[in-house]
Design an enzyme around this catalytic site. Structure first.
Site, PDB file in Angstrom:
ATOM      1  N   ASP A   1       0.817  -1.215   0.000  1.00  0.00           N
ATOM      2  CA  ASP A   1       0.000   0.000   0.000  1.00  0.00           C
ATOM      3  C   ASP A   1       0.852   1.266   0.000  1.00  0.00           C
ATOM      4  O   ASP A   1       2.074   1.221   0.179  1.00  0.00           O
ATOM      5  CB  ASP A   1      -0.950   0.001   1.217  1.00  0.00           C
TER       6      ASP A   1
ATOM      7  N   ASN B   1      -6.943  -2.762  14.641  1.00  0.00           N
ATOM      8  CA  ASN B   1      -8.337  -3.131  14.356  1.00  0.00           C
ATOM      9  C   ASN B   1      -8.416  -4.333  13.423  1.00  0.00           C
ATOM     10  O   ASN B   1      -9.476  -4.643  12.903  1.00  0.00           O
ATOM     11  CB  ASN B   1      -9.079  -1.928  13.755  1.00  0.00           C
TER      12      ASN B   1
ATOM     13  N   HIS C   1      -6.753  -4.641  10.519  1.00  0.00           N
ATOM     14  CA  HIS C   1      -6.562  -4.365   9.091  1.00  0.00           C
ATOM     15  C   HIS C   1      -5.276  -4.986   8.573  1.00  0.00           C
ATOM     16  O   HIS C   1      -4.313  -5.186   9.312  1.00  0.00           O
ATOM     17  CB  HIS C   1      -6.666  -2.861   8.768  1.00  0.00           C
TER      18      HIS C   1
ATOM     19  N   GLU D   1      -9.512  -1.928   5.742  1.00  0.00           N
ATOM     20  CA  GLU D   1     -10.096  -1.643   7.052  1.00  0.00           C
ATOM     21  C   GLU D   1     -11.331  -2.524   7.287  1.00  0.00           C
ATOM     22  O   GLU D   1     -11.951  -2.971   6.314  1.00  0.00           O
ATOM     23  CB  GLU D   1     -10.503  -0.165   7.111  1.00  0.00           C
TER      24      GLU D   1
END
Ligand code: GLP
Length: 239
Positions: A67, A134, A136, A141
């Site tokens: 990314d 979280n 990800h 996400e």
């Protein structure tokens, strides 16, 4: 899934680096997938040491990264492009490396181009992943549906907050990113997932509770037939 738990972060990095030695011995022209974040930094240091001592040679290998922030200039010190050059690419002899471009004028076109480039190189042989607090992976996400290919995504406040430590008070922190989709990630032939530090203990507990959680993107990685998870005791504390 194979899962190894080590006492320390250093041992995790050292053990993971052995898989790179094995991979390059078996396939010198390996296509690697690399990740950013603080978790893989120790592994990158190990790979640099192994390269410097002549134990591994990346000259026939190349890589793709998961990314990049969007928009983001390549030379910005917080770009993932800069991070990878600084931590790894400037220190080893990879034949080529690619990241999604945060400078591309059209994000959608850049995502298509990036997927086509990965496909033209025969896909990713060994993908490295960290995990967000979280759950990800890359910047996929938590959601109810996930993208197959690379796409432009909005970061959650939790990810923005987690990464704010890298940005100065006067620097504008991007709120969007280009990321490989879940489909692209699990198309890799092999996957290494590193989970370290007590900050990851809560998400690790959920990830390994025996369920596939739709709101934990890393859950989908566990369905892959060749995934190796490396953890330290701190992250594995609640298991
Ligand atoms: C970023 C990256 C992820 C990485 C995550 C965790 O959001 N996009 O690829 O896994 O951070 O980072 P850290 O290893 O610093 O906890």
């Amino acid at each position: 899934m194979k899962r190894f738990i080590f006492d320390t972060y250093e041992e995790v990095c050292s053990a993971a680096s052995e898989l790179y030695v094995k991979q390059l011995n078996e396939k010198p022209d390996t296509v690697f997938g690399f990740a950013t974040g603080s978790t893989p930094v120790g592994l990158y240091n190990e790979l640099v040491k192994k390269y410097e001592s002549g134990e591994i040679d990346f000259s026939k290998a190349r890589s793709f990264n998961l990314d990049e922030y969007y928009p983001m200039k390549k030379d910005h010190p917080q770009s993932y492009d800069y991070f990878m050059r600084d931590n790894l690419f400037n220190k080893i002899n990879l034949s080529a490396f690619s990241l999604p471009s945060g400078e591309a004028p059209n994000a959608q076109a850049e995502c298509k181009r990036y997927d086509a480039e990965i496909e033209a190189e025969g896909g990713i042989d060994l993908m490295l992943l960290g995990i967000g607090h979280n759950g990800h992976i890359g910047f996929n996400e938590p959601s109810v549906s996930y993208s197959m290919g690379t796409y432009l995504t909005k970061l959650t406040q939790s990810s923005i907050d987690a990464n704010s430590r890298f940005f100065g008070p006067d620097e504008v922190q991007p709120t969007e990113a280009l990321t490989m989709g879940i489909g692209g990630i699990v198309s890799s032939r092999k996957i290494i997932l590193m989970i370290t530090g007590d900050g990851k203990a809560a998400i690790a507990k959920k990830l390994f509770d025996g369920m596939i959680h739709a709101d934990v993107p890393a859950s989908f990685v566990l369905l892959h037939p060749d995934v190796t998870v490396f953890m330290d005791k701190a992250a594995a504390g609640n298991l």
